[in-house]
Design an enzyme around this catalytic site. Sequence first.
Site, short mmCIF file in Angstrom:
data_model
loop_
_atom_site.label_atom_id
_atom_site.label_comp_id
_atom_site.label_asym_id
_atom_site.label_seq_id
_atom_site.Cartn_x
_atom_site.Cartn_y
_atom_site.Cartn_z
N GLY A 48 0.78 -1.23 0.00
CA GLY A 48 0.00 0.00 0.00
C GLY A 48 0.81 1.28 0.00
O GLY A 48 0.43 2.27 -0.63
N ASP A 104 0.82 3.82 4.15
CA ASP A 104 -0.18 4.59 3.40
C ASP A 104 -1.34 5.02 4.31
O ASP A 104 -1.83 6.12 4.22
CB ASP A 104 -0.71 3.78 2.20
CG ASP A 104 -1.19 2.40 2.59
OD1 ASP A 104 -0.72 1.86 3.61
OD2 ASP A 104 -2.04 1.84 1.88
N ASP A 107 -5.59 2.46 10.07
CA ASP A 107 -7.03 2.23 10.21
C ASP A 107 -7.27 1.72 11.64
O ASP A 107 -7.38 2.53 12.56
CB ASP A 107 -7.44 1.21 9.14
CG ASP A 107 -8.94 1.09 8.99
OD1 ASP A 107 -9.66 1.32 9.96
OD2 ASP A 107 -9.42 0.74 7.89
N PHE A 156 -14.19 4.29 2.74
CA PHE A 156 -13.39 3.27 2.05
C PHE A 156 -12.64 3.95 0.91
O PHE A 156 -13.21 4.29 -0.11
CB PHE A 156 -14.29 2.16 1.51
CG PHE A 156 -13.50 0.91 1.21
CD1 PHE A 156 -12.51 0.90 0.24
CD2 PHE A 156 -13.72 -0.25 1.94
CE1 PHE A 156 -11.76 -0.23 -0.02
CE2 PHE A 156 -12.98 -1.40 1.69
CZ PHE A 156 -12.00 -1.39 0.70
N ASP A 163 -5.71 -0.09 -2.12
CA ASP A 163 -6.46 -0.98 -3.01
C ASP A 163 -7.79 -1.43 -2.42
O ASP A 163 -8.06 -1.29 -1.24
CB ASP A 163 -5.63 -2.26 -3.25
CG ASP A 163 -5.63 -3.18 -2.01
OD1 ASP A 163 -5.36 -2.68 -0.90
OD2 ASP A 163 -5.94 -4.38 -2.16
C1 PRP Z 1 -3.30 -1.96 4.68
C2 PRP Z 1 -2.45 -0.70 4.77
C3 PRP Z 1 -1.83 -0.81 6.15
C4 PRP Z 1 -2.90 -1.52 6.94
C5 PRP Z 1 -3.64 -0.55 7.82
O1 PRP Z 1 -2.50 -3.03 4.31
O2 PRP Z 1 -1.48 -0.66 3.76
O3 PRP Z 1 -0.65 -1.57 6.13
O4 PRP Z 1 -3.79 -2.13 6.01
O5 PRP Z 1 -4.69 -1.16 8.51
P1 PRP Z 1 -4.75 -1.31 10.09
O6 PRP Z 1 -4.39 0.03 10.70
O7 PRP Z 1 -6.20 -1.67 10.34
O8 PRP Z 1 -3.82 -2.41 10.51
P2 PRP Z 1 -3.05 -4.43 3.72
O9 PRP Z 1 -2.96 -5.48 4.78
O10 PRP Z 1 -4.40 -4.22 3.10
O11 PRP Z 1 -1.97 -4.78 2.61
P3 PRP Z 1 -1.47 -3.88 1.37
O12 PRP Z 1 -0.58 -2.80 1.95
O13 PRP Z 1 -0.69 -4.84 0.53
O14 PRP Z 1 -2.67 -3.30 0.67
#
Ligand code: PRP
Length: 185
Positions: A48, A104, A107, A156, A163
Amino acid sequence: MRITNEKNDIEYVLFSEETIRARVAELGKQLTEMYKDSEPIMVCILKGASIFYTDLCRQMKTQIHMDFMVVSSYGNETQSSGAVRLIKDLDNTIIDRDVVIVEDIIDSGLTLKYLKEILLSRKPRSVRTVCLLDKYECHPSEIGCDISGFSINNAFVVGYGLDYADYYRNLPYIGVLKKEVYSEE
Ligand code: PRP
């Protein structure tokens, strides 16, 4: 899942390409000042953060080192599974080094909490976290990031590296995804 194309699937643009560019330049300036004497290790959390990371590093007018980690907590889901998986670790040691984790989005905060814990256990000089987007309502304030680009509500969002089911990462802007794209009904 009803992915069609970018124009149909985006409800509205939250941050335009120009807005992101200007904010990333400010963050780069701030980090340049903070790390002008210490050659920090900039850690990109794939996938991300990839686009934010490369833009941010180019805005840092000082010596840096690059390293990469892959973690995953969401897979193709819209809700965090709660368990963070380390898929690829850093290539280099971080003992006595200043480390900057580049994300990125924060959450639930689970990914950042996990990353900070494992990196701090390796005895670096310091660890700071930089996130482009902070969903401030979705995590306790004590697991927030040190520096954030934008605070956002619980929408979202996709684009600029973010993504849904691995789609939309290459959009140059950050947009809010239409609910019908990811809802079950
Ligand atoms: C997404 C984003 C963060 C994480 C944040 O990664 O890039 O790393 O979620 O969410 P959180 O604060 O609830 O832990 P994802 O696991 O979707 O993988 P990606 O980076 O490959 O999209």
